[in-house]
Design an enzyme around this catalytic site. Structure first.
Site, PDB file in Angstrom:
ATOM      1  N   SER A   1      49.650  21.782  38.319  1.00 41.42           N
ATOM      2  CA  SER A   1      50.026  22.858  37.399  1.00 41.42           C
ATOM      3  C   SER A   1      51.409  22.707  36.778  1.00 41.42           C
ATOM      4  CB  SER A   1      49.918  24.233  38.086  1.00 41.42           C
ATOM      5  OG  SER A   1      48.600  24.453  38.550  1.00 41.42           O
TER       6      SER A   1
ATOM      7  N   GLY B   1      48.787  15.287  38.743  1.00 35.18           N
ATOM      8  CA  GLY B   1      47.995  16.199  39.557  1.00 35.18           C
ATOM      9  C   GLY B   1      47.097  17.116  38.751  1.00 35.18           C
ATOM     10  N   HIS B   2      46.299  17.913  39.468  1.00 27.41           N
ATOM     11  CA  HIS B   2      45.327  18.802  38.830  1.00 27.41           C
ATOM     12  C   HIS B   2      46.019  19.898  38.014  1.00 27.41           C
ATOM     13  CE1 HIS B   2      46.205  20.742  42.727  1.00 27.41           C
ATOM     14  NE2 HIS B   2      46.066  21.866  42.051  1.00 27.41           N
ATOM     15  N   ASN B   3      45.392  20.235  36.899  1.00 26.58           N
ATOM     16  CA  ASN B   3      45.844  21.317  36.011  1.00 26.58           C
ATOM     17  C   ASN B   3      47.190  21.054  35.339  1.00 26.58           C
ATOM     18  OD1 ASN B   3      44.235  23.042  38.395  1.00 26.58           O
ATOM     19  ND2 ASN B   3      43.757  23.640  36.304  1.00 26.58           N
TER      20      ASN B   3
END
Length: 217
Positions: free
Chosen positions: A137, A117-119
């Site tokens: 994250s 996923g993102h970050n």
């Protein structure tokens, strides 16, 4: 191959691959058939991206509209940065960061059908097996082993050298060097004790029933 792309020496790009604008590909990297690098992606040297890997898609982020009638897409304007000697299995995806970078460290290996996923930040020399998903994250240290079909909730931190057993659902941070297992995931020894006790329950209930029936007689 779009504009402003930088490609190092001895890079192999196979058929049906897309390299979007402003990407950088390090020397000796191999992109198998159908790979997609979205804009701004950075790949190190000696990487292998197997068939149909996608790097740099938008993160999975939405917010309710002001009148609560629909979900509004949150645009992600960061990128993905991969270190050296990374291998990613077929049909895996790494989402771009919301503002910064989603990053994977040197030497890390991802199996087929892995979702990052993102970050997310993944350290060096980690191994993530097929079907696993890391939510936004998540932070993973160095030399971490994640078995197949593991799900990790947003913002969890996995310490250096930790191990997570197959089909586990992680909702808490894992300190360095610990082994966790189960759904929800817990320390390996604690979870195994719980499972051992659970297996004994049918026999215990049966014995309890027999003792009560004797008393009634």
């Amino acid at each position: 191959i779009e504009q402003n792309v930088v490609i190092g020496d001895n890079v192999v790009i196979e058929c049906h691959t897309k390299v979007a604008r402003n990407c950088t590909i390090g020397a000796h990297t191999i992109l198998r058939a159908g790979v997609v690098l979205e804009y701004g992606s950075v790949l190190g040297e000696h990487c292998i991206l197997n068939a149909h890997v996608t790097i740099g898609t938008d993160g999975f982020g939405y917010t309710p509209s002001s009148d609560m009638s629909s979900l509004v897409k949150i645009h992600h304007i960061g990128n993905v940065t991969l270190g050296d000697r990374i291998e990613i299995g077929s049909n895996s995806c790494v989402d771009r960061g919301k503002f910064g970078s989603t990053s994977i460290g040197n030497g890390t290996k991802l199996d087929n059908l892995v979702q990052i996923g993102h970050n997310v930040t993944i350290g060096e020399n980690c191994v993530i097996a097929s079907g696993s998903g890391l939510a936004g994250s998540v932070r993973v240290g160095n030399w971490v082993q994640i078995a197949a079909h593991v799900g990790i909730a947003p913002h969890c931190i996995v310490g250096d050298g930790a191990k997570i057993g197959a089909k586990s659902g992680l909702m808490h941070d894992i300190p360095a060097g610990e082994e966790w297992l189960g759904y929800p995931a817990g320390k390996l020894r604690d979870v195994l004790r719980q499972w051992a006790c659970t297996r004994k329950l049918p026999r215990s209930i049966a014995d309890f029933g027999k003792s009560n029936s004797c008393k009634d007689q």
